[in-house]
Structure formats: C-alpha cells, structure tokens
Write a protein that holds these residues in place. Sequence first.
Motif, mmCIF file in Angstrom:
data_model
loop_
_atom_site.group_PDB
_atom_site.id
_atom_site.type_symbol
_atom_site.label_atom_id
_atom_site.label_comp_id
_atom_site.label_asym_id
_atom_site.label_seq_id
_atom_site.Cartn_x
_atom_site.Cartn_y
_atom_site.Cartn_z
ATOM 1 N N PHE A 19 0.792 -1.396 0.039
ATOM 2 C CA PHE A 19 -0.021 -0.094 0.064
ATOM 3 C C PHE A 19 0.937 1.183 -0.083
ATOM 4 O O PHE A 19 0.399 2.470 -0.799
ATOM 5 N N VAL A 20 1.819 1.292 0.802
ATOM 6 C CA VAL A 20 2.657 2.666 0.738
ATOM 7 C C VAL A 20 3.478 2.599 -0.312
ATOM 8 O O VAL A 20 3.611 3.500 -0.908
ATOM 9 N N GLY A 21 4.001 1.424 -1.053
ATOM 10 C CA GLY A 21 4.585 1.506 -2.134
ATOM 11 C C GLY A 21 3.761 1.881 -3.364
ATOM 12 O O GLY A 21 4.144 2.792 -4.184
ATOM 13 N N SER A 22 2.460 1.612 -3.423
ATOM 14 C CA SER A 22 1.500 1.978 -4.382
ATOM 15 C C SER A 22 1.460 3.629 -4.276
ATOM 16 O O SER A 22 0.975 4.259 -5.249
ATOM 17 N N LEU A 23 1.223 3.952 -3.163
ATOM 18 C CA LEU A 23 1.228 5.421 -2.802
ATOM 19 C C LEU A 23 2.457 6.167 -3.572
ATOM 20 O O LEU A 23 2.293 7.290 -4.229
ATOM 21 N N THR A 24 3.434 5.597 -3.451
ATOM 22 C CA THR A 24 4.512 6.168 -3.836
ATOM 23 C C THR A 24 4.850 6.126 -5.448
ATOM 24 O O THR A 24 5.230 7.251 -6.091
ATOM 25 N N LEU A 25 4.417 4.934 -5.781
ATOM 26 C CA LEU A 25 4.796 4.754 -7.337
ATOM 27 C C LEU A 25 3.318 5.035 -8.235
ATOM 28 O O LEU A 25 3.618 5.149 -9.456
ATOM 29 N N GLY A 26 2.201 5.217 -7.469
ATOM 30 C CA GLY A 26 1.163 5.539 -8.070
ATOM 31 C C GLY A 26 0.767 4.802 -9.147
ATOM 32 O O GLY A 26 0.369 3.637 -9.086
ATOM 33 N N ASN A 27 0.437 5.177 -10.671
ATOM 34 C CA ASN A 27 -0.074 4.394 -11.846
ATOM 35 C C ASN A 27 0.718 3.378 -12.013
ATOM 36 O O ASN A 27 0.467 2.483 -12.622
ATOM 37 N N THR A 28 2.074 3.430 -11.999
ATOM 38 C CA THR A 28 3.080 2.482 -12.088
ATOM 39 C C THR A 28 2.858 0.881 -11.428
ATOM 40 O O THR A 28 2.593 0.329 -11.921
ATOM 41 N N ALA A 29 2.438 1.240 -10.183
ATOM 42 C CA ALA A 29 2.254 0.215 -9.061
ATOM 43 C C ALA A 29 0.932 -0.439 -9.553
ATOM 44 O O ALA A 29 0.724 -1.639 -9.615
ATOM 45 N N LEU A 30 -0.057 0.344 -9.825
ATOM 46 C CA LEU A 30 -1.515 0.052 -10.277
ATOM 47 C C LEU A 30 -1.292 -0.861 -11.590
ATOM 48 O O LEU A 30 -1.912 -1.983 -11.741
ATOM 49 N N ASN A 31 -0.579 -0.273 -12.448
ATOM 50 C CA ASN A 31 -0.605 -0.996 -13.939
ATOM 51 C C ASN A 31 0.134 -2.236 -13.773
ATOM 52 O O ASN A 31 -0.109 -3.191 -14.454
ATOM 53 N N LEU A 32 1.149 -2.426 -12.773
ATOM 54 C CA LEU A 32 2.003 -3.644 -12.840
ATOM 55 C C LEU A 32 1.171 -4.657 -11.855
ATOM 56 O O LEU A 32 1.476 -5.894 -12.122
ATOM 57 N N PHE A 33 0.796 -4.331 -10.552
ATOM 58 C CA PHE A 33 0.259 -5.434 -9.801
ATOM 59 C C PHE A 33 -0.977 -5.395 -9.540
ATOM 60 O O PHE A 33 -1.561 -6.411 -8.979
ATOM 61 N N ALA A 34 -2.026 -4.822 -10.224
ATOM 62 C CA ALA A 34 -3.671 -4.629 -9.921
ATOM 63 C C ALA A 34 -3.831 -5.762 -11.028
ATOM 64 O O ALA A 34 -3.066 -6.051 -11.744
ATOM 65 N N LEU A 35 -5.108 -6.366 -11.000
ATOM 66 C CA LEU A 35 -5.379 -7.567 -11.857
ATOM 67 C C LEU A 35 -6.233 -6.900 -12.921
ATOM 68 O O LEU A 35 -7.346 -6.240 -12.687
ATOM 69 N N TRP A 36 -5.734 -6.566 -14.014
ATOM 70 C CA TRP A 36 -6.400 -6.226 -15.183
ATOM 71 C C TRP A 36 -7.397 -7.330 -16.118
ATOM 72 O O TRP A 36 -6.678 -8.490 -16.054
ATOM 73 N N PHE A 37 -8.211 -6.751 -16.592
ATOM 74 C CA PHE A 37 -8.967 -7.738 -17.575
ATOM 75 C C PHE A 37 -7.933 -8.142 -18.659
ATOM 76 O O PHE A 37 -7.029 -7.270 -19.237
ATOM 77 N N PRO A 38 -7.785 -9.755 -19.105
ATOM 78 C CA PRO A 38 -7.058 -10.047 -19.907
ATOM 79 C C PRO A 38 -6.595 -9.531 -21.293
ATOM 80 O O PRO A 38 -5.534 -9.521 -21.884
ATOM 81 N N LYS A 39 -7.669 -8.658 -21.637
ATOM 82 C CA LYS A 39 -7.716 -8.030 -23.015
ATOM 83 C C LYS A 39 -6.983 -6.782 -22.935
ATOM 84 O O LYS A 39 -6.495 -6.299 -24.044
ATOM 85 N N ASN A 40 -6.782 -6.351 -21.583
ATOM 86 C CA ASN A 40 -6.000 -5.259 -21.380
ATOM 87 C C ASN A 40 -4.394 -5.265 -21.511
ATOM 88 O O ASN A 40 -3.911 -6.336 -21.024
ATOM 89 N N ASP A 41 -4.007 -4.329 -22.170
ATOM 90 C CA ASP A 41 -2.467 -4.241 -22.562
ATOM 91 C C ASP A 41 -1.458 -4.583 -20.960
ATOM 92 O O ASP A 41 -0.503 -4.903 -20.904
ATOM 93 N N ASN A 42 -2.223 -3.977 -19.943
ATOM 94 C CA ASN A 42 -1.497 -4.097 -18.460
ATOM 95 C C ASN A 42 -1.471 -5.506 -17.888
ATOM 96 O O ASN A 42 -0.804 -5.685 -17.109
ATOM 97 N N PHE A 43 -2.340 -6.383 -18.662
ATOM 98 C CA PHE A 43 -2.440 -7.775 -17.907
ATOM 99 C C PHE A 43 -1.096 -8.342 -17.819
ATOM 100 O O PHE A 43 -0.513 -8.465 -18.980
#
Length: 250
Positions: A19-43
């Motif tokens: 959580f602290v890391g995601s606050l620091t890295l913002g969208n970078t952490a979200l794009n890397l570690f959140a679960l995206w729909f498999p059609k999404n390029d971020n998956f």
Amino acid sequence: MGRITDTVKGLLIVNIIFFVGSLTLGNTALNLFALWFPKNDNFQIWQIVTHMFMHGDAGHIFFNMFALYMFGSHLENSIGQKKFLFIYFSAGLGAVGFQLLFTYFQFQPGYQAFIDAGISNEQILDLFRGTSNLNLSNYDINASEKTIENFKNAYHTPMVGASGAIFGVLAAFAVLYPNLPLYIMFIPVPIKAKYLIGGYFLLDLYSGITGQALLGPANVAHWAHIGGAVIGFITMWYWKKNSFNNRRWY
C-alpha cells in the motif's frame, strides 16, 4: 481474539508495504500489480496473486486488515498455518475466477456488437488505447448505452484488494465456529457468526446480482467477495466433515 500469529502478522506487513509502495509509485504500481482484464495491455499473469496485496485507499486496506487481524489468528490457531494459508490464497484465487467470469459477461456483449458492426479486434483495442481515429458514427453498433458502458468499464477497471481472501477466512471461520457470538461496532447485541457472516454474504450476493450497492462504494467487486467466500466455505466444510477419517488434509 488472542495473540496475533506470525503468519497473519506477515500478511499484514506485506499488505501495508504494498500500500505504501503504491502511494509512492502511483499508476506504475497499479499497472504492474493490480489485476487487469486479460484483453487489457496491462494484464500480466503475476497479477492473479499480486492484486491481493493492492488496495484502493486507506479505508479499503483498513477494513480488510482489521478483519484479517480479528479473525485470521483465531482461525490459524485452530487449523494450523498450512491450512490457513491454503484457505487464504485459494479463496483469493477463487475471487479472481468469479470476478473475471463476471467481467467477461460484462465485456463480451459490447465486444461482439463492435465485431458485428465490422470493427476489428485490433481497432477495438486501439480505441481503448486512445490511439485510434476511428469514427464510430460510421458504424451501426447494435448495443445499448449500458452495454457499451459495461464493455468499457470491464476493460478499464482493475481488480485490487485482499477482500476475496478475507471473505474466504470469514466463511471458514463461520463454518468452524457457527454459533460463536460476535459483536458489531456500536451494536451491543451479540450475533452468531453464521448469521453475521452469512448475512454479509447475502448482501454481497444481492449486490452482485442487482448491481445495487447496499454497503460501501458502488465500485466494490461483489463477485470477488462471493468467490472467496464460496471457496472458504467449501474448503472448511470439507475439512471439518472429514477431520477424523483417512481423508484428512495435512
């Protein structure tokens, strides 16, 4: 509910670090570690696990970690570390399965309408990426505004949180201690675990089916909660039923 176990303590620490890391890295952490729909390029395949340690805001992580603190150690002390971790992560994976299936049913009708209108898969993805100058008014897309909205939301909305795993822990706790009286904050009347946790499950089921959020924000992944609870319930029910025969799980 007694001394916090090392396993629960470790899960709490890892979640807080993420959580602290995601606050620091913002969208970078979200794009890397959140679960995206498999059609999404971020998956990415690792997101099936890492999303369990990501949270949307302070309230999200607080309530998840509070539930883990309240019920996790008690459950682990009763069934052991291996079984506890099995329930935690299998419930988290069950949450993924249920939520992705629900997201697919949101995505597919809109996607098919675009395909039927003569828009190719790559053109659809370019639209989502914002790299397309395709004029949709030139196409006859036979779909309602709600279908198109669900289609877009399925692609753009990531899944985050330990809620699926936590619901698995809660369901397992209710199976193991169905008649244990529990208290809700500010309500001085004890409620048996099977009614309190079961009632919360039914509220999620209602919200998942109707799309109407009765508790919490509107963007809650109700089917992830349901999936985690189903896996936790079935697993704990099986272990409890077979705890004294040769099918016992070690």
